[in-house]
Design a protein around this motif. Structure first.
Motif, PDB file in Angstrom:
ATOM      1  N   HIS A  14     -82.239  86.869 -45.439  1.00  0.00           N
ATOM      2  CA  HIS A  14     -82.836  87.614 -46.507  1.00  0.00           C
ATOM      3  C   HIS A  14     -81.985  88.915 -46.942  1.00  0.00           C
ATOM      4  O   HIS A  14     -81.965  89.007 -48.110  1.00  0.00           O
ATOM      5  N   ALA A  15     -81.569  89.489 -45.925  1.00  0.00           N
ATOM      6  CA  ALA A  15     -80.768  90.822 -46.019  1.00  0.00           C
ATOM      7  C   ALA A  15     -79.432  90.662 -46.705  1.00  0.00           C
ATOM      8  O   ALA A  15     -79.408  91.370 -47.964  1.00  0.00           O
ATOM      9  N   ARG A  16     -78.792  89.546 -46.660  1.00  0.00           N
ATOM     10  CA  ARG A  16     -77.623  89.323 -47.278  1.00  0.00           C
ATOM     11  C   ARG A  16     -78.003  88.731 -48.809  1.00  0.00           C
ATOM     12  O   ARG A  16     -76.927  89.234 -49.572  1.00  0.00           O
ATOM     13  N   LEU A  17     -79.164  87.948 -48.969  1.00  0.00           N
ATOM     14  CA  LEU A  17     -79.481  87.795 -50.118  1.00  0.00           C
ATOM     15  C   LEU A  17     -79.705  89.346 -51.075  1.00  0.00           C
ATOM     16  O   LEU A  17     -79.203  89.134 -52.242  1.00  0.00           O
ATOM     17  N   GLN A  18     -80.404  89.931 -50.669  1.00  0.00           N
ATOM     18  CA  GLN A  18     -80.724  91.162 -51.200  1.00  0.00           C
ATOM     19  C   GLN A  18     -79.488  91.815 -51.300  1.00  0.00           C
ATOM     20  O   GLN A  18     -79.258  92.472 -52.602  1.00  0.00           O
ATOM     21  N   GLU A  19     -78.593  91.858 -50.431  1.00  0.00           N
ATOM     22  CA  GLU A  19     -77.335  92.661 -50.781  1.00  0.00           C
ATOM     23  C   GLU A  19     -76.587  91.886 -51.897  1.00  0.00           C
ATOM     24  O   GLU A  19     -75.983  92.844 -52.869  1.00  0.00           O
ATOM     25  N   ARG A  20     -76.458  90.779 -51.857  1.00  0.00           N
ATOM     26  CA  ARG A  20     -75.650  90.096 -52.889  1.00  0.00           C
ATOM     27  C   ARG A  20     -76.339  90.344 -54.355  1.00  0.00           C
ATOM     28  O   ARG A  20     -75.629  90.724 -55.404  1.00  0.00           O
ATOM     29  N   ALA A  21     -77.522  89.986 -54.375  1.00  0.00           N
ATOM     30  CA  ALA A  21     -78.475  90.515 -55.573  1.00  0.00           C
ATOM     31  C   ALA A  21     -78.181  91.924 -56.156  1.00  0.00           C
ATOM     32  O   ALA A  21     -77.882  91.892 -57.473  1.00  0.00           O
ATOM     33  N   ALA A  22     -78.306  92.868 -55.224  1.00  0.00           N
ATOM     34  CA  ALA A  22     -77.928  94.268 -55.812  1.00  0.00           C
ATOM     35  C   ALA A  22     -76.510  94.559 -56.093  1.00  0.00           C
ATOM     36  O   ALA A  22     -76.237  95.187 -57.404  1.00  0.00           O
ATOM     37  N   ARG A  23     -75.812  93.866 -55.315  1.00  0.00           N
ATOM     38  CA  ARG A  23     -74.273  93.826 -55.886  1.00  0.00           C
ATOM     39  C   ARG A  23     -74.024  93.193 -57.115  1.00  0.00           C
ATOM     40  O   ARG A  23     -73.202  93.821 -58.149  1.00  0.00           O
ATOM     41  N   GLU A  24     -74.708  92.397 -57.458  1.00  0.00           N
ATOM     42  CA  GLU A  24     -74.442  91.461 -58.796  1.00  0.00           C
ATOM     43  C   GLU A  24     -75.351  92.085 -59.636  1.00  0.00           C
ATOM     44  O   GLU A  24     -75.217  91.394 -60.886  1.00  0.00           O
TER      45      GLU A  24
END
Length: 83
Positions: A14-24
Motif C-alpha cells: 500500500h505504501a509503495r502504491l501511494q508513493e507511486r501515485a503521488a509521484r505520477e
C-alpha cells in the motif's frame, strides 16, 4: 457505472502504491485499474486469438530479425526432469 472493489494488501504494498501515485500525480485506484486492464486474463478471448494468430504469422520474420531472442527448444519430457 463504476463499481467498488475492496482488496487487502500488505502495508508495504500500500505504501509503495501511494508513493507511486503521488509521484505520477495519479491515484491508487487508477494504478490498480490500469494493472487490471493490462492483465490478459481479463481480455476479450477473440482479441487474444487474433494476437496469437499475429504472432504465428510473424514468427519467422521475428526469428530472422532477432535471432538472439529465439527461445532454446526444450526436448519433450525435459520439463519434468528439471522439476
Amino acid at each position: 457505472m463504476a463499481k467498488s472493489v475492496t482488496i487487502r494488501v500488505p502495508d508495504e504494498v500500500h505504501a509503495r502504491l501511494q508513493e507511486r501515485a503521488a509521484r505520477e500525480g495519479s491515484t491508487v485506484t487508477a494504478i490498480l485499474t490500469e494493472a487490471a486492464l493490462r492483465d490478459p486474463r481479463l481480455s476479450d478471448p477473440a482479441s487474444l486469438g487474433r494476437a496469437a494468430a499475429w504472432v504465428r504469422q510473424h514468427a519467422e520474420e521475428f526469428a530472422e530479425a532477432f535471432p538472439e531472442e529465439e527461445p532454446v527448444p526444450v526436448p519433450r519430457g525435459a520439463e519434468a526432469d528439471a522439476a
